[in-house]
Design a protein around this motif. Structure first.
Motif, PDB file in Angstrom:
ATOM      1  N   LEU A  15      56.071-126.027  -4.749  1.00  0.00           N
ATOM      2  CA  LEU A  15      55.905-125.154  -5.908  1.00  0.00           C
ATOM      3  C   LEU A  15      57.266-124.847  -6.520  1.00  0.00           C
ATOM      4  O   LEU A  15      57.439-124.849  -7.734  1.00  0.00           O
ATOM      5  CB  LEU A  15      55.200-123.859  -5.483  1.00  0.00           C
ATOM      6  N   LEU A  46      47.759-116.665  -1.487  1.00  0.00           N
ATOM      7  CA  LEU A  46      47.865-118.040  -1.020  1.00  0.00           C
ATOM      8  C   LEU A  46      47.056-118.976  -1.916  1.00  0.00           C
ATOM      9  O   LEU A  46      47.481-120.100  -2.226  1.00  0.00           O
ATOM     10  CB  LEU A  46      47.375-118.096   0.429  1.00  0.00           C
ATOM     11  N   HIS A  47      45.910-118.501  -2.340  1.00  0.00           N
ATOM     12  CA  HIS A  47      45.079-119.267  -3.256  1.00  0.00           C
ATOM     13  C   HIS A  47      45.782-119.442  -4.603  1.00  0.00           C
ATOM     14  O   HIS A  47      45.761-120.518  -5.201  1.00  0.00           O
ATOM     15  CB  HIS A  47      43.736-118.550  -3.431  1.00  0.00           C
ATOM     16  N   ILE A  95      58.193-115.307   3.664  1.00  0.00           N
ATOM     17  CA  ILE A  95      57.177-115.424   2.609  1.00  0.00           C
ATOM     18  C   ILE A  95      55.950-116.157   3.149  1.00  0.00           C
ATOM     19  O   ILE A  95      54.813-115.769   2.900  1.00  0.00           O
ATOM     20  CB  ILE A  95      57.766-116.165   1.385  1.00  0.00           C
ATOM     21  N   THR A  96      56.195-117.211   3.916  1.00  0.00           N
ATOM     22  CA  THR A  96      55.093-117.992   4.464  1.00  0.00           C
ATOM     23  C   THR A  96      54.198-117.138   5.350  1.00  0.00           C
ATOM     24  O   THR A  96      52.979-117.103   5.188  1.00  0.00           O
ATOM     25  CB  THR A  96      55.640-119.193   5.274  1.00  0.00           C
ATOM     26  N   VAL A 155      48.974-119.469  -5.079  1.00  0.00           N
ATOM     27  CA  VAL A 155      50.078-120.416  -4.885  1.00  0.00           C
ATOM     28  C   VAL A 155      49.566-121.850  -5.040  1.00  0.00           C
ATOM     29  O   VAL A 155      50.173-122.678  -5.724  1.00  0.00           O
ATOM     30  CB  VAL A 155      50.729-120.215  -3.491  1.00  0.00           C
ATOM     31  N   LEU A 156      48.420-122.127  -4.425  1.00  0.00           N
ATOM     32  CA  LEU A 156      47.818-123.456  -4.537  1.00  0.00           C
ATOM     33  C   LEU A 156      47.493-123.789  -5.985  1.00  0.00           C
ATOM     34  O   LEU A 156      47.731-124.904  -6.453  1.00  0.00           O
ATOM     35  CB  LEU A 156      46.530-123.521  -3.711  1.00  0.00           C
ATOM     36  N   GLN A 157      46.926-122.815  -6.689  1.00  0.00           N
ATOM     37  CA  GLN A 157      46.575-123.016  -8.093  1.00  0.00           C
ATOM     38  C   GLN A 157      47.818-123.333  -8.916  1.00  0.00           C
ATOM     39  O   GLN A 157      47.825-124.247  -9.738  1.00  0.00           O
ATOM     40  CB  GLN A 157      45.911-121.751  -8.653  1.00  0.00           C
ATOM     41  N   GLN A 158      48.861-122.553  -8.704  1.00  0.00           N
ATOM     42  CA  GLN A 158      50.127-122.748  -9.417  1.00  0.00           C
ATOM     43  C   GLN A 158      50.659-124.149  -9.175  1.00  0.00           C
ATOM     44  O   GLN A 158      51.139-124.815 -10.086  1.00  0.00           O
ATOM     45  CB  GLN A 158      51.171-121.749  -8.904  1.00  0.00           C
ATOM     46  N   LEU A 159      50.597-124.552  -7.924  1.00  0.00           N
ATOM     47  CA  LEU A 159      51.101-125.872  -7.562  1.00  0.00           C
ATOM     48  C   LEU A 159      50.333-126.945  -8.323  1.00  0.00           C
ATOM     49  O   LEU A 159      50.906-127.906  -8.829  1.00  0.00           O
ATOM     50  CB  LEU A 159      50.968-126.089  -6.049  1.00  0.00           C
ATOM     51  N   ARG A 160      49.033-126.752  -8.413  1.00  0.00           N
ATOM     52  CA  ARG A 160      48.198-127.716  -9.120  1.00  0.00           C
ATOM     53  C   ARG A 160      48.536-127.729 -10.610  1.00  0.00           C
ATOM     54  O   ARG A 160      48.645-128.774 -11.223  1.00  0.00           O
ATOM     55  CB  ARG A 160      46.730-127.338  -8.910  1.00  0.00           C
ATOM     56  N   PRO A 168      43.232-114.187  -2.749  1.00  0.00           N
ATOM     57  CA  PRO A 168      44.446-114.053  -1.940  1.00  0.00           C
ATOM     58  C   PRO A 168      45.608-114.779  -2.613  1.00  0.00           C
ATOM     59  O   PRO A 168      45.392-115.789  -3.286  1.00  0.00           O
ATOM     60  CB  PRO A 168      44.074-114.718  -0.608  1.00  0.00           C
ATOM     61  N   PRO A 181      52.976-131.469  -9.732  1.00  0.00           N
ATOM     62  CA  PRO A 181      54.302-131.899  -9.281  1.00  0.00           C
ATOM     63  C   PRO A 181      54.414-133.377  -8.950  1.00  0.00           C
ATOM     64  O   PRO A 181      55.476-133.833  -8.597  1.00  0.00           O
ATOM     65  CB  PRO A 181      54.483-131.084  -8.003  1.00  0.00           C
ATOM     66  N   LEU A 191      52.238-114.680   3.389  1.00  0.00           N
ATOM     67  CA  LEU A 191      51.046-115.223   2.733  1.00  0.00           C
ATOM     68  C   LEU A 191      49.858-115.263   3.684  1.00  0.00           C
ATOM     69  O   LEU A 191      48.720-115.004   3.303  1.00  0.00           O
ATOM     70  CB  LEU A 191      51.331-116.631   2.199  1.00  0.00           C
ATOM     71  N   LEU A 227      54.893-124.139  -0.523  1.00  0.00           N
ATOM     72  CA  LEU A 227      55.835-123.247  -1.208  1.00  0.00           C
ATOM     73  C   LEU A 227      57.031-124.024  -1.751  1.00  0.00           C
ATOM     74  O   LEU A 227      57.476-123.807  -2.872  1.00  0.00           O
ATOM     75  CB  LEU A 227      56.352-122.185  -0.242  1.00  0.00           C
ATOM     76  N   ILE A 282      57.582-114.295  -4.578  1.00  0.00           N
ATOM     77  CA  ILE A 282      57.209-115.676  -4.901  1.00  0.00           C
ATOM     78  C   ILE A 282      57.355-115.922  -6.400  1.00  0.00           C
ATOM     79  O   ILE A 282      57.496-117.059  -6.841  1.00  0.00           O
ATOM     80  CB  ILE A 282      55.755-115.962  -4.467  1.00  0.00           C
ATOM     81  N   THR A 296      42.666-123.287   1.450  1.00  0.00           N
ATOM     82  CA  THR A 296      43.427-122.067   1.693  1.00  0.00           C
ATOM     83  C   THR A 296      43.307-121.618   3.145  1.00  0.00           C
ATOM     84  O   THR A 296      44.310-121.362   3.814  1.00  0.00           O
ATOM     85  CB  THR A 296      42.935-120.933   0.760  1.00  0.00           C
ATOM     86  N   ALA A 301      51.277-126.947 -11.956  1.00  0.00           N
ATOM     87  CA  ALA A 301      52.613-127.504 -12.177  1.00  0.00           C
ATOM     88  C   ALA A 301      52.603-129.019 -12.076  1.00  0.00           C
ATOM     89  O   ALA A 301      53.569-129.668 -12.428  1.00  0.00           O
ATOM     90  CB  ALA A 301      53.593-126.919 -11.166  1.00  0.00           C
TER      91      ALA A 301
END
Lengths: 95, 95
Positions: free
Chosen positions: B85, A78-79, A26-27, A81-86, A76, A90, A30, B82, A67, B27, A88
């Protein structure tokens, strides 16, 4: 004494074992999708043989599904994923 | 009619405007750190001029700080993102 000069493969050992894991795939997917998204054709033409990514990368749709992202953005993955992380958020509250 | 053939720059417009945002820089930084981590030197030597990433990329430590990650793993930061997330389990419970 590095494996870099092996004539039959450009893929290095550390990356090869990383790519044996699903998260590794997956990495690298991305990264590949990022290059594809921005049409970085010159980079792709080196990245693909150097990583052997095309063995595991099955395109943006599949990657998004792996994912658990919705593939409906104009950025992209990857962008995203970053947004989701933010979103969330964490950061564990230290009591 | 594409900007790819511009003699003075390989950077495309879409990427250039993406790189004007902080998230864009993070990114592309994650991609760069991945390439560096696995010593994909051939890819880097094409990626760097094609993206102009080195204008904004200040190394793994700085990137980790920008994302709010601890830089203490033996994996590329992209992999850590990842993992984070996943740990944050962002799937909103649909009531």
């Amino acid at each position: 004494q590095e494996s870099k000069t092996k004539p039959h493969s450009l893929v290095n050992k550390r990356l090869t074992s990383f790519l044996k894991t699903k998260d590794g795939q997956i990495t690298v997917g991305l990264v590949r999708e990022f290059l594809e998204f921005f049409e970085l054709d010159f980079t792709c033409s080196v990245f693909d043989p150097e990583t052997n990514v095309l063995k595991s990368y099955k395109g943006r749709n599949q990657l998004a599904a792996d994912i658990g992202l919705k593939d409906n953005t104009d950025t992209p993955l990857l962008h995203d994923v970053l947004q989701q992380l933010r979103n969330a958020s964490p950061t564990p509250a230290t009591p």
